[in-house]
Design a protein around this motif. Structure first.
Motif, PDB file in Angstrom:
ATOM      1  N   ASP A   1       0.853  -1.194   0.000  1.00  0.00           N
ATOM      2  CA  ASP A   1       0.000   0.000   0.000  1.00  0.00           C
ATOM      3  C   ASP A   1       0.888   1.242   0.000  1.00  0.00           C
ATOM      4  OD1 ASP A   1      -1.823   2.019   0.428  1.00  0.00           O
ATOM      5  OD2 ASP A   1      -2.932   0.962   1.990  1.00  0.00           O
ATOM      6  N   PRO A   2       1.339   1.689  -1.180  1.00  0.00           N
ATOM      7  CA  PRO A   2       2.292   2.813  -1.229  1.00  0.00           C
ATOM      8  C   PRO A   2       1.713   4.122  -0.710  1.00  0.00           C
ATOM      9  CG  PRO A   2       1.518   2.247  -3.432  1.00  0.00           C
ATOM     10  CD  PRO A   2       1.029   1.176  -2.517  1.00  0.00           C
ATOM     11  N   GLU A   3       0.411   4.342  -0.887  1.00  0.00           N
ATOM     12  CA  GLU A   3      -0.179   5.598  -0.411  1.00  0.00           C
ATOM     13  C   GLU A   3      -0.162   5.671   1.109  1.00  0.00           C
ATOM     14  OE1 GLU A   3      -4.017   6.040  -2.118  1.00  0.00           O
ATOM     15  OE2 GLU A   3      -3.260   6.340  -4.162  1.00  0.00           O
ATOM     16  N   ALA A   4      -0.528   4.558   1.774  1.00  0.00           N
ATOM     17  CA  ALA A   4      -0.485   4.529   3.237  1.00  0.00           C
ATOM     18  C   ALA A   4       0.953   4.641   3.722  1.00  0.00           C
ATOM     19  CB  ALA A   4      -1.132   3.253   3.761  1.00  0.00           C
ATOM     20  N   TRP A   5       1.864   3.952   3.035  1.00  0.00           N
ATOM     21  CA  TRP A   5       3.290   4.022   3.416  1.00  0.00           C
ATOM     22  C   TRP A   5       3.780   5.462   3.364  1.00  0.00           C
ATOM     23  CZ3 TRP A   5       7.904   5.798   1.808  1.00  0.00           C
ATOM     24  CH2 TRP A   5       9.052   5.257   2.389  1.00  0.00           C
ATOM     25  N   LEU A   6       3.468   6.162   2.280  1.00  0.00           N
ATOM     26  CA  LEU A   6       3.952   7.529   2.123  1.00  0.00           C
ATOM     27  C   LEU A   6       3.351   8.453   3.163  1.00  0.00           C
ATOM     28  CD1 LEU A   6       5.624   9.544   0.577  1.00  0.00           C
ATOM     29  CD2 LEU A   6       3.744   9.796  -1.064  1.00  0.00           C
ATOM     30  N   ALA A   7       2.069   8.277   3.471  1.00  0.00           N
ATOM     31  CA  ALA A   7       1.432   9.125   4.473  1.00  0.00           C
ATOM     32  C   ALA A   7       2.075   8.933   5.839  1.00  0.00           C
ATOM     33  CB  ALA A   7      -0.069   8.812   4.539  1.00  0.00           C
ATOM     34  N   ILE A   8       2.348   7.696   6.210  1.00  0.00           N
ATOM     35  CA  ILE A   8       2.982   7.423   7.502  1.00  0.00           C
ATOM     36  C   ILE A   8       4.415   7.923   7.513  1.00  0.00           C
ATOM     37  CG2 ILE A   8       3.736   5.589   9.050  1.00  0.00           C
ATOM     38  CD1 ILE A   8       1.288   3.992   8.140  1.00  0.00           C
ATOM     39  N   ALA A   9       5.135   7.736   6.405  1.00  0.00           N
ATOM     40  CA  ALA A   9       6.517   8.198   6.326  1.00  0.00           C
ATOM     41  C   ALA A   9       6.593   9.716   6.497  1.00  0.00           C
ATOM     42  CB  ALA A   9       7.131   7.777   4.992  1.00  0.00           C
ATOM     43  N   ARG A  10       5.695  10.444   5.872  1.00  0.00           N
ATOM     44  CA  ARG A  10       5.693  11.899   6.016  1.00  0.00           C
ATOM     45  C   ARG A  10       5.341  12.320   7.439  1.00  0.00           C
ATOM     46  NH1 ARG A  10       2.650  13.127   0.218  1.00  0.00           N
ATOM     47  NH2 ARG A  10       4.564  13.292  -1.028  1.00  0.00           N
ATOM     48  N   SER A  11       4.447  11.571   8.062  1.00  0.00           N
ATOM     49  CA  SER A  11       4.098  11.869   9.453  1.00  0.00           C
ATOM     50  C   SER A  11       5.301  11.635  10.367  1.00  0.00           C
ATOM     51  CB  SER A  11       2.926  10.997   9.887  1.00  0.00           C
ATOM     52  OG  SER A  11       2.623  11.206  11.249  1.00  0.00           O
ATOM     53  N   LEU A  12       6.023  10.534  10.168  1.00  0.00           N
ATOM     54  CA  LEU A  12       7.230  10.281  10.957  1.00  0.00           C
ATOM     55  C   LEU A  12       8.272  11.373  10.718  1.00  0.00           C
ATOM     56  CD1 LEU A  12       7.676   6.420  10.449  1.00  0.00           C
ATOM     57  CD2 LEU A  12       7.022   7.576  12.568  1.00  0.00           C
ATOM     58  N   ASP A  13       8.382  11.839   9.493  1.00  0.00           N
ATOM     59  CA  ASP A  13       9.349  12.882   9.168  1.00  0.00           C
ATOM     60  C   ASP A  13       9.074  14.133   9.978  1.00  0.00           C
ATOM     61  OD1 ASP A  13      11.637  13.315   7.427  1.00  0.00           O
ATOM     62  OD2 ASP A  13      10.429  14.877   6.467  1.00  0.00           O
ATOM     63  N   GLU A  14       7.799  14.479  10.120  1.00  0.00           N
ATOM     64  CA  GLU A  14       7.424  15.676  10.867  1.00  0.00           C
ATOM     65  C   GLU A  14       7.521  15.463  12.372  1.00  0.00           C
ATOM     66  OE1 GLU A  14       3.509  16.550   9.575  1.00  0.00           O
ATOM     67  OE2 GLU A  14       4.105  17.072   7.518  1.00  0.00           O
ATOM     68  N   ARG A  15       7.052  14.300  12.844  1.00  0.00           N
ATOM     69  CA  ARG A  15       6.934  14.080  14.289  1.00  0.00           C
ATOM     70  C   ARG A  15       8.236  13.626  14.936  1.00  0.00           C
ATOM     71  NH1 ARG A  15       4.144   9.903  15.478  1.00  0.00           N
ATOM     72  NH2 ARG A  15       3.835   9.033  13.394  1.00  0.00           N
ATOM     73  N   TRP A  16       9.129  12.994  14.155  1.00  0.00           N
ATOM     74  CA  TRP A  16      10.338  12.414  14.741  1.00  0.00           C
ATOM     75  C   TRP A  16      11.634  12.967  14.161  1.00  0.00           C
ATOM     76  CZ3 TRP A  16      10.958   9.208  18.852  1.00  0.00           C
ATOM     77  CH2 TRP A  16       9.790   8.708  19.433  1.00  0.00           C
ATOM     78  N   PHE A  17      11.740  13.051  12.855  1.00  0.00           N
ATOM     79  CA  PHE A  17      13.032  13.369  12.264  1.00  0.00           C
ATOM     80  C   PHE A  17      13.343  14.860  12.209  1.00  0.00           C
ATOM     81  CE2 PHE A  17      11.866   9.309   9.894  1.00  0.00           C
ATOM     82  CZ  PHE A  17      12.454   8.520  10.869  1.00  0.00           C
ATOM     83  N   ALA A  18      12.311  15.696  12.256  1.00  0.00           N
ATOM     84  CA  ALA A  18      12.559  17.129  12.177  1.00  0.00           C
ATOM     85  C   ALA A  18      13.380  17.644  13.355  1.00  0.00           C
ATOM     86  CB  ALA A  18      11.226  17.884  12.092  1.00  0.00           C
ATOM     87  N   SER A  19      13.294  16.980  14.503  1.00  0.00           N
ATOM     88  CA  SER A  19      13.979  17.462  15.717  1.00  0.00           C
ATOM     89  C   SER A  19      15.282  16.715  16.016  1.00  0.00           C
ATOM     90  CB  SER A  19      13.033  17.328  16.919  1.00  0.00           C
ATOM     91  OG  SER A  19      11.832  18.029  16.707  1.00  0.00           O
ATOM     92  N   LEU A  20      15.775  15.941  15.068  1.00  0.00           N
ATOM     93  CA  LEU A  20      16.972  15.147  15.348  1.00  0.00           C
ATOM     94  C   LEU A  20      18.183  16.008  15.694  1.00  0.00           C
ATOM     95  CD1 LEU A  20      16.777  12.320  12.649  1.00  0.00           C
ATOM     96  CD2 LEU A  20      16.299  12.167  15.099  1.00  0.00           C
ATOM     97  N   GLY A  21      18.294  17.179  15.088  1.00  0.00           N
ATOM     98  CA  GLY A  21      19.432  18.049  15.386  1.00  0.00           C
ATOM     99  C   GLY A  21      19.455  18.480  16.836  1.00  0.00           C
ATOM    100  N   ASP A  22      18.296  18.810  17.385  1.00  0.00           N
ATOM    101  CA  ASP A  22      18.232  19.205  18.792  1.00  0.00           C
ATOM    102  C   ASP A  22      18.634  18.061  19.705  1.00  0.00           C
ATOM    103  OD1 ASP A  22      17.337  21.711  18.059  1.00  0.00           O
ATOM    104  OD2 ASP A  22      15.214  21.160  18.213  1.00  0.00           O
ATOM    105  N   VAL A  23      18.181  16.843  19.356  1.00  0.00           N
ATOM    106  CA  VAL A  23      18.536  15.679  20.172  1.00  0.00           C
ATOM    107  C   VAL A  23      20.026  15.417  20.106  1.00  0.00           C
ATOM    108  CG1 VAL A  23      18.206  13.199  20.453  1.00  0.00           C
ATOM    109  CG2 VAL A  23      16.254  14.657  19.919  1.00  0.00           C
ATOM    110  N   ALA A  24      20.621  15.527  18.915  1.00  0.00           N
ATOM    111  CA  ALA A  24      22.065  15.311  18.772  1.00  0.00           C
ATOM    112  C   ALA A  24      22.848  16.322  19.615  1.00  0.00           C
ATOM    113  CB  ALA A  24      22.463  15.421  17.303  1.00  0.00           C
ATOM    114  N   ARG A  25      22.375  17.556  19.648  1.00  0.00           N
ATOM    115  CA  ARG A  25      23.069  18.584  20.437  1.00  0.00           C
ATOM    116  C   ARG A  25      22.933  18.312  21.926  1.00  0.00           C
ATOM    117  NH1 ARG A  25      20.787  22.724  22.812  1.00  0.00           N
ATOM    118  NH2 ARG A  25      18.886  22.512  21.554  1.00  0.00           N
TER     119      ARG A  25
END
Length: 313
Positions: A250-274
């Motif tokens: 289900d590529p549409e569901a995959w993409l929707a979840i991937a974009r949600s993870l990008d916003e909710r988890w990966f956007a703040s990785l720099g702050d966590v690394a610091r």
């Protein structure tokens, strides 16, 4: 579908130090990181994460759908079945009755995850994630004290003719017409886990935490909600949200979840690394595993070219 772009993850992958290690899939990486024996006892460890450690040799006996496509038989896992708890329990009970004289014990903690305790020597099996979507010939259990190919044939006959599958057919649902035996082994007496905390809902990771004597907590909705890791301590976070839509095709569901993870988890990785002194992103792939190390100083590599996530696969 066009190539998926995940801006936040792409940014941090561009700035990180990248390396590759052997091993296909998240299970393989976790097993290697925890110094489990080979082959890793996936079933026994996962069962410890779902319930409690159990004695004896255990295997997964996961419900699957086998489909004949011309001259091959393809396997589809439980992510395509939408199996209810009641259906799973009734079907597993039918298998328990079938194999009662063979000393097999079935346990069903979740509709899509079944386990079986077996007597005698264990066979050599193929992990489910390596069998999904492939022709099963050449991947069936081999060796051990029991005739596993005969067992699978008997199980297929009982399941295919069961009333549960008759009702599923009327409802237009795929039949649960086989089980996939894999993940053989006994529960290790102790696990040396290189993490001080595990954040996961996935049973194998939670089992490693229990056997390793470290706390396991559920995954929060966002990275910001994750309690900070104490100084000089390491936290493992397992995000497995993309597994189900990937296996369902289900590529549409995959993409929707991937974009949600990008916003909710990966956007703040720099702050966590610091704040934490650095982190690693583990991206299991089809051939090997990408390890992206993000140190506090690497956050400033702003001129590096961003590439799609699929480029790193």
């Amino acid at each position: 579908m066009r190539e998926a772009r995940l801006p936040a993850l792409e940014k941090w992958l561009a700035r990180a130090d990248l390396s590759r290690v052997p091993g296909r899939g998240a299970y393989a990486w976790l097993a290697e990181a925890s110094a489990l024996p080979s082959p890793p006892p996936y079933a026994a460890v996962a069962l410890a994460g779902e319930a409690e450690p159990r004695e004896g040799p255990w295997m997964r006996a996961d419900p699957v759908h086998l489909r004949i496509n011309r001259d091959l038989v393809s396997l589809y896992d439980a992510s395509t079945l939408d199996l209810s708890t009641g259906e799973a329990e009734v079907l597993a009970a039918a298998l328990q009755a079938l194999f009662k004289d063979d000393d097999l014990e079935f346990v069903v903690p979740a509709p899509e995850r079944w386990y079986v305790r077996i007597p005698g020597d264990m066979p050599v099996t193929t992990p489910l994630d390596q069998a999904v979507g492939r022709d099963i010939f050449g991947l069936l259990p081999n060796g051990g004290s029991l005739n596993w190919r005969s067992f699978m044939t008997e199980a297929q006959m009982v399941l295919s003719n069961h009333d549960v599958n008759a009702r599923r057919e009327v409802a237009g649902q795929p039949a649960v017409n086989s089980v996939w035996f894999w993940g053989e082994g006994t529960c290790p007496p102790n696990v040396v886990l290189p993490f001080d905390r595990v954040v996961a809902g996935e049973p194998f990771a939670r089992g490693l935490a229990r056997l390793g004597g470290v706390p396991a907590v559920n995954v929060p909705g966002t990275l910001a909600e994750l309690p900070p890791t104490p100084k000089d301590k390491d936290t493992l976070v397992v995000l497995d949200d993309l597994v189900r839509p990937f296996r369902r095709g289900d590529p549409e569901a995959w993409l929707a979840i991937a974009r949600s993870l990008d916003e909710r988890w990966f956007a703040s990785l720099g702050d966590v690394a610091r704040q934490s002194g650095g982190l690693r992103l583990i991206l299991p792939g089809e051939k090997d595993t990408v390890v992206a190390t993000l140190a506090p100083s690497t956050r400033w590599r702003m001129l590096r070219t961003r590439k799609s996530v699929s480029h790193h696969a």
